[in-house]
Write an enzyme that holds these catalytic residues in place. Structure first.
Site, PDB file in Angstrom:
ATOM      1  N   ALA A   1      10.144  42.806  41.698  1.00  0.00           N
ATOM      2  CA  ALA A   1       9.169  43.374  42.646  1.00  0.00           C
ATOM      3  C   ALA A   1       7.720  43.154  42.239  1.00  0.00           C
ATOM      4  O   ALA A   1       6.825  43.754  42.820  1.00  0.00           O
ATOM      5  CB  ALA A   1       9.440  44.864  42.835  1.00  0.00           C
TER       6      ALA A   1
ATOM      7  N   ARG B   1       6.070  40.642  42.879  1.00  0.00           N
ATOM      8  CA  ARG B   1       5.414  39.920  43.978  1.00  0.00           C
ATOM      9  C   ARG B   1       6.401  39.798  45.158  1.00  0.00           C
ATOM     10  O   ARG B   1       7.530  40.283  45.102  1.00  0.00           O
ATOM     11  CB  ARG B   1       4.979  38.532  43.502  1.00  0.00           C
ATOM     12  CG  ARG B   1       6.158  37.614  43.228  1.00  0.00           C
ATOM     13  CD  ARG B   1       5.732  36.252  42.716  1.00  0.00           C
ATOM     14  NE  ARG B   1       6.782  35.263  42.926  1.00  0.00           N
ATOM     15  CZ  ARG B   1       6.745  34.021  42.448  1.00  0.00           C
ATOM     16  NH1 ARG B   1       5.723  33.624  41.723  1.00  0.00           N
ATOM     17  NH2 ARG B   1       7.735  33.176  42.705  1.00  0.00           N
TER      18      ARG B   1
ATOM     19  N   VAL C   1      17.744  40.453  35.291  1.00  0.00           N
ATOM     20  CA  VAL C   1      18.936  40.975  35.975  1.00  0.00           C
ATOM     21  C   VAL C   1      20.170  40.106  35.738  1.00  0.00           C
ATOM     22  O   VAL C   1      21.304  40.563  35.926  1.00  0.00           O
ATOM     23  CB  VAL C   1      18.699  41.151  37.505  1.00  0.00           C
ATOM     24  CG1 VAL C   1      17.550  42.107  37.779  1.00  0.00           C
ATOM     25  CG2 VAL C   1      18.492  39.811  38.205  1.00  0.00           C
TER      26      VAL C   1
ATOM     27  N   ASN D   1      16.632  42.939  44.611  1.00  0.00           N
ATOM     28  CA  ASN D   1      15.828  41.938  45.315  1.00  0.00           C
ATOM     29  C   ASN D   1      15.567  40.680  44.483  1.00  0.00           C
ATOM     30  O   ASN D   1      15.311  39.613  45.043  1.00  0.00           O
ATOM     31  CB  ASN D   1      14.491  42.596  45.703  1.00  0.00           C
ATOM     32  CG  ASN D   1      13.450  41.592  46.114  1.00  0.00           C
ATOM     33  OD1 ASN D   1      13.459  41.088  47.232  1.00  0.00           O
ATOM     34  ND2 ASN D   1      12.544  41.242  45.189  1.00  0.00           N
TER      35      ASN D   1
ATOM     36  N   TYR E   1      22.799  28.399  46.367  1.00  0.00           N
ATOM     37  CA  TYR E   1      22.074  29.562  46.922  1.00  0.00           C
ATOM     38  C   TYR E   1      22.918  30.223  48.016  1.00  0.00           C
ATOM     39  O   TYR E   1      23.057  31.456  48.048  1.00  0.00           O
ATOM     40  CB  TYR E   1      20.727  29.093  47.471  1.00  0.00           C
ATOM     41  CG  TYR E   1      19.801  30.197  47.930  1.00  0.00           C
ATOM     42  CD1 TYR E   1      18.982  30.874  47.036  1.00  0.00           C
ATOM     43  CD2 TYR E   1      19.729  30.551  49.280  1.00  0.00           C
ATOM     44  CE1 TYR E   1      18.125  31.882  47.457  1.00  0.00           C
ATOM     45  CE2 TYR E   1      18.875  31.555  49.717  1.00  0.00           C
ATOM     46  CZ  TYR E   1      18.069  32.217  48.803  1.00  0.00           C
ATOM     47  OH  TYR E   1      17.221  33.209  49.239  1.00  0.00           O
TER      48      TYR E   1
ATOM     49  N   ALA F   1      26.157  30.112  48.425  1.00  0.00           N
ATOM     50  CA  ALA F   1      27.341  30.749  47.826  1.00  0.00           C
ATOM     51  C   ALA F   1      26.960  32.073  47.188  1.00  0.00           C
ATOM     52  O   ALA F   1      27.665  33.085  47.344  1.00  0.00           O
ATOM     53  CB  ALA F   1      27.960  29.818  46.783  1.00  0.00           C
ATOM     54  N   ALA F   2      25.820  32.089  46.474  1.00  0.00           N
ATOM     55  CA  ALA F   2      25.382  33.327  45.818  1.00  0.00           C
ATOM     56  C   ALA F   2      25.091  34.414  46.853  1.00  0.00           C
ATOM     57  O   ALA F   2      25.500  35.571  46.698  1.00  0.00           O
ATOM     58  CB  ALA F   2      24.144  33.055  44.969  1.00  0.00           C
ATOM     59  N   LYS F   3      24.395  34.038  47.922  1.00  0.00           N
ATOM     60  CA  LYS F   3      24.013  35.037  48.928  1.00  0.00           C
ATOM     61  C   LYS F   3      25.230  35.496  49.739  1.00  0.00           C
ATOM     62  O   LYS F   3      25.328  36.682  50.095  1.00  0.00           O
ATOM     63  CB  LYS F   3      22.935  34.470  49.843  1.00  0.00           C
ATOM     64  CG  LYS F   3      21.578  34.276  49.150  1.00  0.00           C
ATOM     65  CD  LYS F   3      21.047  35.567  48.567  1.00  0.00           C
ATOM     66  CE  LYS F   3      19.589  35.480  48.145  1.00  0.00           C
ATOM     67  NZ  LYS F   3      19.125  36.710  47.481  1.00  0.00           N
TER      68      LYS F   3
ATOM     69  N   ILE G   1      10.794  33.543  55.295  1.00  0.00           N
ATOM     70  CA  ILE G   1       9.652  34.455  55.147  1.00  0.00           C
ATOM     71  C   ILE G   1       8.597  33.780  54.262  1.00  0.00           C
ATOM     72  O   ILE G   1       8.941  33.150  53.253  1.00  0.00           O
ATOM     73  CB  ILE G   1      10.082  35.778  54.463  1.00  0.00           C
ATOM     74  CG1 ILE G   1      11.377  36.339  55.086  1.00  0.00           C
ATOM     75  CG2 ILE G   1       8.943  36.790  54.514  1.00  0.00           C
ATOM     76  CD1 ILE G   1      11.297  36.759  56.520  1.00  0.00           C
TER      77      ILE G   1
HETATM   78  N1  LIG Z   1      11.266  34.247  51.082  1.00  0.00           N
HETATM   79  C1  LIG Z   1      12.294  34.022  51.880  1.00  0.00           C
HETATM   80  O1  LIG Z   1      12.204  33.278  52.882  1.00  0.00           O
HETATM   81  C2  LIG Z   1      13.637  34.660  51.578  1.00  0.00           C
HETATM   82  C3  LIG Z   1      14.626  34.575  52.565  1.00  0.00           C
HETATM   83  C4  LIG Z   1      15.869  35.162  52.324  1.00  0.00           C
HETATM   84  C5  LIG Z   1      16.094  35.818  51.145  1.00  0.00           C
HETATM   85  N2  LIG Z   1      15.128  35.888  50.186  1.00  0.00           N
HETATM   86  C6  LIG Z   1      15.450  36.593  48.951  1.00  0.00           C
HETATM   87  O2  LIG Z   1      14.524  37.657  48.794  1.00  0.00           O
HETATM   88  C7  LIG Z   1      14.345  37.921  47.394  1.00  0.00           C
HETATM   89  C8  LIG Z   1      12.855  37.876  47.068  1.00  0.00           C
HETATM   90  O3  LIG Z   1      12.360  36.598  47.402  1.00  0.00           O
HETATM   91  P1  LIG Z   1      10.800  36.248  47.446  1.00  0.00           P
HETATM   92  O4  LIG Z   1      10.621  35.287  48.553  1.00  0.00           O
HETATM   93  O5  LIG Z   1       9.999  37.484  47.382  1.00  0.00           O
HETATM   94  O6  LIG Z   1      10.680  35.416  46.068  1.00  0.00           O
HETATM   95  P2  LIG Z   1       9.530  35.385  44.970  1.00  0.00           P
HETATM   96  O7  LIG Z   1       9.826  34.167  44.161  1.00  0.00           O
HETATM   97  O8  LIG Z   1       8.193  35.520  45.586  1.00  0.00           O
HETATM   98  O9  LIG Z   1       9.806  36.700  44.107  1.00  0.00           O
HETATM   99  C9  LIG Z   1      10.976  36.835  43.338  1.00  0.00           C
HETATM  100  C10 LIG Z   1      10.691  37.745  42.160  1.00  0.00           C
HETATM  101  O10 LIG Z   1      11.924  37.901  41.412  1.00  0.00           O
HETATM  102  C11 LIG Z   1      11.612  37.776  40.037  1.00  0.00           C
HETATM  103  N3  LIG Z   1      12.801  37.346  39.293  1.00  0.00           N
HETATM  104  C12 LIG Z   1      13.364  36.115  39.291  1.00  0.00           C
HETATM  105  N4  LIG Z   1      14.420  36.083  38.478  1.00  0.00           N
HETATM  106  C13 LIG Z   1      14.531  37.331  37.946  1.00  0.00           C
HETATM  107  C14 LIG Z   1      15.432  37.918  37.028  1.00  0.00           C
HETATM  108  N5  LIG Z   1      16.427  37.201  36.483  1.00  0.00           N
HETATM  109  N6  LIG Z   1      15.260  39.218  36.702  1.00  0.00           N
HETATM  110  C15 LIG Z   1      14.252  39.942  37.240  1.00  0.00           C
HETATM  111  N7  LIG Z   1      13.359  39.428  38.122  1.00  0.00           N
HETATM  112  C16 LIG Z   1      13.500  38.132  38.458  1.00  0.00           C
HETATM  113  C17 LIG Z   1      10.486  36.751  39.985  1.00  0.00           C
HETATM  114  O11 LIG Z   1       9.782  36.811  38.740  1.00  0.00           O
HETATM  115  C18 LIG Z   1       9.650  37.156  41.189  1.00  0.00           C
HETATM  116  O12 LIG Z   1       8.673  38.118  40.870  1.00  0.00           O
HETATM  117  C19 LIG Z   1      15.180  36.875  46.674  1.00  0.00           C
HETATM  118  O13 LIG Z   1      16.447  37.429  46.349  1.00  0.00           O
HETATM  119  C20 LIG Z   1      15.330  35.778  47.688  1.00  0.00           C
HETATM  120  O14 LIG Z   1      16.469  34.976  47.454  1.00  0.00           O
HETATM  121  C21 LIG Z   1      13.893  35.327  50.383  1.00  0.00           C
END
Ligand SMILES: NC(=O)c1ccc[n+]([C@@H]2O[C@H](COP(=O)([O-])OP(=O)(O)OC[C@H]3O[C@@H](n4cnc5c(N)ncnc54)[C@H](O)[C@@H]3O)[C@@H](O)[C@H]2O)c1
Length: 279
Positions: free
Chosen positions: A21, A23, A66, A92, A186, A188-190, A219
């Site tokens: 969280a 960012r 995580v 997240n 990705y 598969a994980a989701k 997003i």
């Molecule tokens: N942005 C999109 O379009 C989108 C769409 C669908 C799903 N998501 C999912 O939403 C979530 C957030 O995405 P986002 O776009 O804000 O990405 P982002 O890269 O801006 O932020 C992800 C955050 O997770 C942290 N992180 C990464 N690996 C970590 C770990 N092992 N332990 C703890 N923190 C960790 C990063 O340091 C970062 O601050 C993710 O799970 C992503 O897969 C994003």
């Protein structure tokens, strides 16, 4: 019973841990949770960015990877010291798999172009994305998303189960609800997260713990902005004609975390501008 306070804040008195969280979507969720009266604990891989976000929102910070069960266990020990109860966990934290790879954007674009040419009937050329995927990349993708969700849920339940209350929100993706070439790890994980969510929801429903997922469409965040050359194509494929904002996802999280969603468990809420329409 709704727990809104006199100002109508929907998460008044709740404590929430949000992973990844510092960012992006996690930060936007934390901001809305604070606005709705919650105490937030911001997790990220490194303490400095997590602390900076926590300071700006008026929350607390905890570092932890995580994907590493020992790190998650240590993180939850700290969380238990910080708060008497944990009401909400948002799993997240996530990666695109493109982080730190200077050629990643071009590889993704090349891959999309190859798939489009082959689908249009031209003779296929080159390797496919899955052929290029290393064991390490595959394990890392499942490790952060799927293992991370499991490790954090397991530890959170140790706090929520004795409380006989809790609320877990797992971050899926539209990539987990429909297939998309070039992103098999990705997807598969989701998809795994969505299955895990339904099973866990059923397992803990009698303990007054709800478990739901959010499956965002595309997003604008630091994760997707490096793929800017794909944005016109993505907008064209989205009936609303735009990528989402982080706040579009934050509102979905507020709803699921609030008493307004008290009849919701095992569900996947998908703010995606109409990209994928289900049920
Ligand atoms: N942005 C999109 O379009 C989108 C769409 C669908 C799903 N998501 C999912 O939403 C979530 C957030 O995405 P986002 O776009 O804000 O990405 P982002 O890269 O801006 O932020 C992800 C955050 O997770 C942290 N992180 C990464 N690996 C970590 C770990 N092992 N332990 C703890 N923190 C960790 C990063 O340091 C970062 O601050 C993710 O799970 C992503 O897969 C994003």
């Amino acid at each position: 019973m709704p727990t809104n306070d006199t100002n109508g804040r929907r998460l008044a008195g709740k404590t929430a841990l949000i992973t990844g969280a510092a960012r992006g979507l996690g930060r936007a969720i934390a901001q809305r949770f604070v606005d709705e009266g919650a105490q937030v604990i911001i997790n990220d891989l490194n303490i400095a960015p997590a602390q900076a976000t926590a300071d700006s929102l008026g929350g607390q910070a905890v570092a932890g990877d995580v994907a590493d069960s020992a790190s998650v266990a240590r993180m939850f020990e700290q969380v238990a010291d910080m708060t008497e109860r944990l009401d909400i966990l948002v799993n997240n934290a996530g990666i695109s798999g493109l982080e730190g790879d200077n050629n990643a954007q071009q590889r993704v674009l090349d891959n999309v172009e190859r798939m489009q040419r082959a689908a249009a009937g031209e003779p296929p050329t080159g390797d496919t994305g899955t052929m290029e995927l290393s064991d390490d990349d595959w394990h890392r993708m499942l490790g952060v998303h799927l293992n991370g969700t499991f490790f954090c849920c397991r530890e959170a339940l140790k706090l929520m189960n004795p409380q006989r209350s809790g609320n877990i929100i797992n971050m899926g993706s539209i990539m987990g609800t429909f297939g998309r070439g070039g992103g098999t790890a990705y997807c598969a994980a989701k998809a795994g997260i969505l299955g895990f969510t339904r099973s866990l929801a059923h397992e803990v429903v009698g303990y007054n713990i709800r478990v739901n997922a959010i499956a965002p469409g595309w997003i604008h965040t630091d994760m997707t902005d490096p793929l800017a050359p794909m944005h016109p194509m993505l907008k064209a494929a989205t009936p609303m004609g735009r990528l989402g904002d982080a706040d579009d996802i934050a509102w979905a999280a507020v709803y699921l975390a609030s008493e307004e969603a008290k009849f919701m468990t095992g569900q996947t809420l998908s703010p995606n501008g109409g990209w994928y329409m289900s049920q």
